[in-house]
Design a protein around this motif. Structure first.
Motif, PDB file in Angstrom:
ATOM      1  N   PHE A 205     -56.128  30.524 -21.408  1.00 33.16           N
ATOM      2  CA  PHE A 205     -55.228  30.901 -22.514  1.00 33.16           C
ATOM      3  C   PHE A 205     -55.867  31.131 -23.592  1.00 33.16           C
ATOM      4  CE2 PHE A 205     -51.733  29.769 -19.623  1.00 33.16           C
ATOM      5  CZ  PHE A 205     -50.997  30.696 -19.605  1.00 33.16           C
ATOM      6  N   GLN A 206     -57.179  30.378 -23.783  1.00 36.16           N
ATOM      7  CA  GLN A 206     -58.030  30.873 -25.116  1.00 36.16           C
ATOM      8  C   GLN A 206     -58.403  32.402 -24.941  1.00 36.16           C
ATOM      9  OE1 GLN A 206     -61.271  27.870 -24.874  1.00 36.16           O
ATOM     10  NE2 GLN A 206     -60.021  26.437 -26.119  1.00 36.16           N
ATOM     11  N   GLU A 207     -58.739  32.770 -23.754  1.00 39.97           N
ATOM     12  CA  GLU A 207     -59.207  34.199 -23.582  1.00 39.97           C
ATOM     13  C   GLU A 207     -57.930  35.230 -23.536  1.00 39.97           C
ATOM     14  OE1 GLU A 207     -62.259  34.788 -20.804  1.00 39.97           O
ATOM     15  OE2 GLU A 207     -62.914  32.743 -20.863  1.00 39.97           O
ATOM     16  N   ALA A 208     -56.741  34.710 -23.316  1.00 42.27           N
ATOM     17  CA  ALA A 208     -55.634  35.554 -23.327  1.00 42.27           C
ATOM     18  C   ALA A 208     -55.083  35.956 -24.476  1.00 42.27           C
ATOM     19  CB  ALA A 208     -54.488  34.704 -22.560  1.00 42.27           C
ATOM     20  N   THR A 209     -54.318  37.239 -24.337  1.00 42.81           N
ATOM     21  CA  THR A 209     -53.798  37.937 -25.434  1.00 42.81           C
ATOM     22  C   THR A 209     -52.340  37.714 -25.152  1.00 42.81           C
ATOM     23  OG1 THR A 209     -55.835  39.272 -25.960  1.00 42.81           O
ATOM     24  CG2 THR A 209     -53.635  39.823 -26.886  1.00 42.81           C
ATOM     25  N   LEU A 210     -51.607  36.715 -25.687  1.00 43.14           N
ATOM     26  CA  LEU A 210     -50.376  36.380 -25.189  1.00 43.14           C
ATOM     27  C   LEU A 210     -49.328  37.393 -25.565  1.00 43.14           C
ATOM     28  CD1 LEU A 210     -49.201  33.893 -23.637  1.00 43.14           C
ATOM     29  CD2 LEU A 210     -48.343  33.172 -25.935  1.00 43.14           C
ATOM     30  N   ASN A 211     -48.476  38.034 -24.846  1.00 45.12           N
ATOM     31  CA  ASN A 211     -47.451  39.098 -25.184  1.00 45.12           C
ATOM     32  C   ASN A 211     -46.625  38.629 -26.352  1.00 45.12           C
ATOM     33  OD1 ASN A 211     -44.835  40.540 -24.877  1.00 45.12           O
ATOM     34  ND2 ASN A 211     -45.956  41.932 -23.514  1.00 45.12           N
TER      35      ASN A 211
ATOM     36  N   GLY B 290     -35.750  28.407 -20.959  1.00 39.63           N
ATOM     37  CA  GLY B 290     -34.999  27.904 -19.829  1.00 39.63           C
ATOM     38  C   GLY B 290     -35.750  26.627 -19.418  1.00 39.63           C
ATOM     39  N   VAL B 291     -35.389  26.322 -18.222  1.00 36.08           N
ATOM     40  CA  VAL B 291     -36.147  24.819 -18.017  1.00 36.08           C
ATOM     41  C   VAL B 291     -36.973  25.288 -16.622  1.00 36.08           C
ATOM     42  CG1 VAL B 291     -35.645  22.791 -16.693  1.00 36.08           C
ATOM     43  CG2 VAL B 291     -34.045  23.491 -18.420  1.00 36.08           C
ATOM     44  N   ILE B 292     -38.220  24.659 -16.760  1.00 38.14           N
ATOM     45  CA  ILE B 292     -39.120  24.643 -15.547  1.00 38.14           C
ATOM     46  C   ILE B 292     -39.742  23.260 -15.640  1.00 38.14           C
ATOM     47  CG2 ILE B 292     -41.116  25.684 -16.947  1.00 38.14           C
ATOM     48  CD1 ILE B 292     -40.389  27.122 -13.476  1.00 38.14           C
ATOM     49  N   CYS B 293     -39.871  22.972 -14.168  1.00 40.05           N
ATOM     50  CA  CYS B 293     -40.453  21.630 -13.980  1.00 40.05           C
ATOM     51  C   CYS B 293     -39.853  20.727 -14.960  1.00 40.05           C
ATOM     52  CB  CYS B 293     -42.023  21.613 -14.091  1.00 40.05           C
ATOM     53  SG  CYS B 293     -42.741  22.873 -13.102  1.00 40.05           S
ATOM     54  N   GLY B 294     -38.543  20.573 -15.022  1.00 41.24           N
ATOM     55  CA  GLY B 294     -37.930  19.575 -15.842  1.00 41.24           C
ATOM     56  C   GLY B 294     -38.083  19.682 -17.404  1.00 41.24           C
ATOM     57  N   TYR B 295     -38.681  20.738 -17.916  1.00 41.41           N
ATOM     58  CA  TYR B 295     -38.891  20.848 -19.104  1.00 41.41           C
ATOM     59  C   TYR B 295     -38.349  22.150 -19.624  1.00 41.41           C
ATOM     60  CZ  TYR B 295     -42.509  17.377 -18.692  1.00 41.41           C
ATOM     61  OH  TYR B 295     -43.285  16.247 -18.185  1.00 41.41           O
ATOM     62  N   ARG B 296     -37.516  21.846 -20.967  1.00 42.02           N
ATOM     63  CA  ARG B 296     -36.959  23.070 -21.694  1.00 42.02           C
ATOM     64  C   ARG B 296     -38.154  23.862 -22.382  1.00 42.02           C
ATOM     65  NH1 ARG B 296     -32.881  26.032 -22.171  1.00 42.02           N
ATOM     66  NH2 ARG B 296     -31.642  24.569 -20.953  1.00 42.02           N
ATOM     67  N   ILE B 297     -38.371  24.915 -21.976  1.00 43.57           N
ATOM     68  CA  ILE B 297     -39.658  25.892 -22.431  1.00 43.57           C
ATOM     69  C   ILE B 297     -39.691  25.875 -24.054  1.00 43.57           C
ATOM     70  CG2 ILE B 297     -40.890  27.874 -22.445  1.00 43.57           C
ATOM     71  CD1 ILE B 297     -39.970  28.256 -19.695  1.00 43.57           C
ATOM     72  N   GLU B 298     -38.660  26.426 -24.586  1.00 45.17           N
ATOM     73  CA  GLU B 298     -38.620  26.401 -25.875  1.00 45.17           C
ATOM     74  C   GLU B 298     -38.709  25.080 -26.925  1.00 45.17           C
ATOM     75  OE1 GLU B 298     -34.235  26.969 -24.460  1.00 45.17           O
ATOM     76  OE2 GLU B 298     -36.293  27.314 -23.783  1.00 45.17           O
ATOM     77  N   GLU B 299     -38.644  23.855 -26.100  1.00 43.00           N
ATOM     78  CA  GLU B 299     -38.646  22.613 -26.754  1.00 43.00           C
ATOM     79  C   GLU B 299     -40.146  22.224 -26.681  1.00 43.00           C
ATOM     80  OE1 GLU B 299     -35.752  20.353 -25.322  1.00 43.00           O
ATOM     81  OE2 GLU B 299     -34.161  21.609 -26.499  1.00 43.00           O
ATOM     82  N   ILE B 300     -40.981  22.582 -25.843  1.00 39.93           N
ATOM     83  CA  ILE B 300     -42.318  22.063 -25.565  1.00 39.93           C
ATOM     84  C   ILE B 300     -43.222  22.028 -26.782  1.00 39.93           C
ATOM     85  CG2 ILE B 300     -44.424  22.337 -24.309  1.00 39.93           C
ATOM     86  CD1 ILE B 300     -42.804  23.245 -22.017  1.00 39.93           C
TER      87      ILE B 300
ATOM     88  N   THR C 292     -49.289  23.762 -23.269  1.00 44.30           N
ATOM     89  CA  THR C 292     -48.581  23.411 -22.175  1.00 44.30           C
ATOM     90  C   THR C 292     -47.540  24.372 -22.055  1.00 44.30           C
ATOM     91  OG1 THR C 292     -49.085  21.074 -22.308  1.00 44.30           O
ATOM     92  CG2 THR C 292     -46.913  21.657 -21.326  1.00 44.30           C
ATOM     93  N   GLN C 293     -46.908  24.815 -23.224  1.00 40.26           N
ATOM     94  CA  GLN C 293     -45.859  25.646 -23.351  1.00 40.26           C
ATOM     95  C   GLN C 293     -46.200  27.322 -22.798  1.00 40.26           C
ATOM     96  OE1 GLN C 293     -44.413  27.397 -27.314  1.00 40.26           O
ATOM     97  NE2 GLN C 293     -42.475  26.761 -26.884  1.00 40.26           N
ATOM     98  N   LYS C 294     -47.496  27.597 -23.369  1.00 43.49           N
ATOM     99  CA  LYS C 294     -47.865  28.849 -22.610  1.00 43.49           C
ATOM    100  C   LYS C 294     -48.156  28.881 -20.898  1.00 43.49           C
ATOM    101  CE  LYS C 294     -50.695  29.887 -26.499  1.00 43.49           C
ATOM    102  NZ  LYS C 294     -52.072  30.049 -27.428  1.00 43.49           N
ATOM    103  N   THR C 295     -48.524  27.423 -20.690  1.00 46.75           N
ATOM    104  CA  THR C 295     -48.657  27.338 -18.860  1.00 46.75           C
ATOM    105  C   THR C 295     -47.240  27.327 -18.347  1.00 46.75           C
ATOM    106  OG1 THR C 295     -50.510  25.961 -19.464  1.00 46.75           O
ATOM    107  CG2 THR C 295     -49.228  25.673 -17.402  1.00 46.75           C
ATOM    108  N   ARG C 296     -46.404  26.835 -19.076  1.00 50.38           N
ATOM    109  CA  ARG C 296     -44.815  26.735 -18.696  1.00 50.38           C
ATOM    110  C   ARG C 296     -44.119  28.419 -18.561  1.00 50.38           C
ATOM    111  NH1 ARG C 296     -45.361  23.170 -15.065  1.00 50.38           N
ATOM    112  NH2 ARG C 296     -45.421  21.070 -16.005  1.00 50.38           N
ATOM    113  N   TYR C 297     -44.557  29.157 -19.577  1.00 47.35           N
ATOM    114  CA  TYR C 297     -44.272  30.593 -19.657  1.00 47.35           C
ATOM    115  C   TYR C 297     -44.708  31.146 -18.291  1.00 47.35           C
ATOM    116  CZ  TYR C 297     -43.404  30.670 -24.781  1.00 47.35           C
ATOM    117  OH  TYR C 297     -42.954  30.606 -26.112  1.00 47.35           O
ATOM    118  N   LEU C 298     -45.824  30.855 -17.886  1.00 48.78           N
ATOM    119  CA  LEU C 298     -46.458  31.609 -16.651  1.00 48.78           C
ATOM    120  C   LEU C 298     -45.671  31.023 -15.602  1.00 48.78           C
ATOM    121  CD1 LEU C 298     -48.263  33.441 -15.403  1.00 48.78           C
ATOM    122  CD2 LEU C 298     -49.975  31.587 -15.444  1.00 48.78           C
ATOM    123  N   ASP C 299     -45.503  29.750 -15.506  1.00 53.01           N
ATOM    124  CA  ASP C 299     -44.811  29.258 -14.362  1.00 53.01           C
ATOM    125  C   ASP C 299     -43.325  29.744 -14.128  1.00 53.01           C
ATOM    126  OD1 ASP C 299     -46.771  27.418 -13.701  1.00 53.01           O
ATOM    127  OD2 ASP C 299     -46.015  25.672 -14.705  1.00 53.01           O
ATOM    128  N   LYS C 300     -42.508  29.915 -15.427  1.00 52.46           N
ATOM    129  CA  LYS C 300     -41.365  30.310 -15.810  1.00 52.46           C
ATOM    130  C   LYS C 300     -41.269  31.798 -15.045  1.00 52.46           C
ATOM    131  CE  LYS C 300     -36.951  30.226 -16.815  1.00 52.46           C
ATOM    132  NZ  LYS C 300     -35.896  29.461 -15.968  1.00 52.46           N
TER     133      LYS C 300
END
Length: 121
Positions: free
Chosen positions: A66-72, A80-90, A95-103
């Protein structure tokens, strides 16, 4: 040190190469393609297939990935929720960027339409 800090550190040190095969398996089991997976990853990170393969070969951690990424610019629309976490509250940005990808991978595997996954209007 609480569980959240340990969780964030674990994600930062995890390699993209260790998770990528699971993404592939997940989407293919549900009838989606690797090309669709790559399209989703490219939308979020800017990485084309060649850049992804380089990161896999280098065993880049998610922190490096994610250091090398250019986030959209529309990544914040992923909620929403992924792996038990509400993404917008991380709180931790990595961790939030990683959960974006997971979602996004989860939405692809669940058969969501590509224009919805890519947050196009």
């Amino acid at each position: 040190m609480n569980d959240t800090i340990l969780h964030d550190e674990r994600i930062a040190k995890m390699t993209f190469a260790s998770v990528y095969p699971h993404y592939v398996t997940k989407v293919e089991k549900k009838g989606r393609t690797i090309d669709e997976l790559h399209k989703v990853i490219q939308w979020l990170t800017g990485f084309d297939q060649k850049a992804l393969q380089k990161l896999i070969d280098e065993k880049a951690t998610f922190e490096q990935f994610f250091q090398e990424a250019t986030l959209n610019q529309n990544a914040h629309l992923i909620t929403g929720v992924i792996c038990g976490y509400r993404i917008e509250e991380i709180k931790n940005p990595l961790t939030q960027k990683t959960r974006y990808l997971d979602k996004l991978v989860d939405e692809l595997a669940k058969g969501r339409k590509m224009d919805k996954i890519l947050r196009t209007i």
